[in-house]
Design an enzyme around this catalytic site. Sequence first.
Site, PDB file in Angstrom:
ATOM      1  N   ARG A  69       0.867  -1.184   0.000  1.00 41.79           N
ATOM      2  CA  ARG A  69       0.000   0.000   0.000  1.00 41.79           C
ATOM      3  C   ARG A  69       0.903   1.232   0.000  1.00 41.79           C
ATOM      4  NH1 ARG A  69       1.734   1.738   4.523  1.00 41.79           N
ATOM      5  NH2 ARG A  69       2.029   0.335   6.270  1.00 41.79           N
ATOM      6  N   GLY A  71       2.532   4.617   1.641  1.00 37.53           N
ATOM      7  CA  GLY A  71       2.955   4.964   2.986  1.00 37.53           C
ATOM      8  C   GLY A  71       4.193   4.219   3.439  1.00 37.53           C
ATOM      9  N   TYR A  73       6.086   2.592   7.405  1.00 41.46           N
ATOM     10  CA  TYR A  73       5.792   1.549   8.382  1.00 41.46           C
ATOM     11  C   TYR A  73       4.617   1.955   9.266  1.00 41.46           C
ATOM     12  CZ  TYR A  73      10.022  -1.151   7.465  1.00 41.46           C
ATOM     13  OH  TYR A  73      10.984  -1.927   6.886  1.00 41.46           O
ATOM     14  N   THR A  74       3.780   0.965   9.572  1.00 43.18           N
ATOM     15  CA  THR A  74       2.727   1.194  10.550  1.00 43.18           C
ATOM     16  C   THR A  74       2.557  -0.065  11.394  1.00 43.18           C
ATOM     17  OG1 THR A  74       0.499   2.088  10.869  1.00 43.18           O
ATOM     18  CG2 THR A  74       0.762   0.402   9.172  1.00 43.18           C
ATOM     19  N   ALA A 149      -4.322   6.190  11.248  1.00 40.79           N
ATOM     20  CA  ALA A 149      -3.435   6.058  10.092  1.00 40.79           C
ATOM     21  C   ALA A 149      -4.255   5.705   8.851  1.00 40.79           C
ATOM     22  CB  ALA A 149      -2.379   4.986  10.351  1.00 40.79           C
ATOM     23  N   GLY A 162      -6.665   0.465   3.749  1.00 39.52           N
ATOM     24  CA  GLY A 162      -7.626   1.410   4.311  1.00 39.52           C
ATOM     25  C   GLY A 162      -7.095   2.206   5.467  1.00 39.52           C
ATOM     26  N   LEU A 163      -7.797   2.145   6.614  1.00 38.24           N
ATOM     27  CA  LEU A 163      -7.479   3.032   7.727  1.00 38.24           C
ATOM     28  C   LEU A 163      -7.500   2.258   9.035  1.00 38.24           C
ATOM     29  CD1 LEU A 163     -10.402   3.830   9.364  1.00 38.24           C
ATOM     30  CD2 LEU A 163     -10.806   4.820   7.100  1.00 38.24           C
ATOM     31  N   SER A 164      -6.865   2.851  10.039  1.00 39.48           N
ATOM     32  CA  SER A 164      -6.890   2.273  11.386  1.00 39.48           C
ATOM     33  C   SER A 164      -7.050   3.400  12.397  1.00 39.48           C
ATOM     34  CB  SER A 164      -5.620   1.471  11.672  1.00 39.48           C
ATOM     35  OG  SER A 164      -4.461   2.287  11.563  1.00 39.48           O
ATOM     36  N   CYS A 180       5.055   5.834  10.278  1.00 36.10           N
ATOM     37  CA  CYS A 180       4.885   6.687   9.095  1.00 36.10           C
ATOM     38  C   CYS A 180       6.089   7.586   8.857  1.00 36.10           C
ATOM     39  CB  CYS A 180       3.605   7.508   9.197  1.00 36.10           C
ATOM     40  SG  CYS A 180       2.129   6.492   9.363  1.00 36.10           S
TER      41      CYS A 180
END
Length: 225
Positions: A69, A71, A73-74, A149, A162-164, A180
């Site tokens: 995806r 971005g 690191y998350t 994120a 997607g999102l968290s 990030c």
Amino acid sequence: MVEWIHTQGLTPYPEALSFMEQRAEAIAAGTAAECIWLIEHPPLYTAGTSAKPADLVDPDRFDVFEARRGGQYTYHGPGQRVAYVMLDVSKRGRDVRCFVHDLESWIIATLAEFNVTGERRSGRVGVWVTRPDKPRTATGALREDKVAALGIRLRKWVSFHGLSINVEPDLSHFDGIVPCGITEHGVTSLVDLGLPVTLEDVDVALRRTFSDVMDKKSGKSDLCD
């Protein structure tokens, strides 16, 4: 119609990635409906396409996955609501920047349900909150922490990933990465902000705000007017 799927328990990341890729292909082929998938993962790190090896501070702490995806690191883990968005962006304006903006607006509207003011920051993807309760930075500016994120990928104009939103994760788990790629700001959660919020509360808010932000606008955010 958008199908909502809510999976209880902790979903392994490879399983989630496989499902998203197959569902995105089916949506593009017209054989499946758009989908929002609400899940939790076991503790893990994901590397986006812009991830820098130096930002993986503790590579042996948790499993690390190539997410493919956008971005850097998350972290994902228990107590964090992950919402994977498999949506047809071709029906929503075919403007990736506007689509990301609308996803951020969806997060901000969800946080507002709990009287939390989420904000965008130029050059920083995701949603942030100011922390007047914490010491100011060396420059005298208010401290800012990331509460949500965001990272997506498109295939044939269908989004996935997607999102968290951090509801009540173990915030120390973020210490194994530079989230990030941002070193000068921290990470927070709704519970860390002093709110007795559960994942189920956030699920209700996500569903309540989705149509107002993502469906009624259909890609026509203020960036696209």
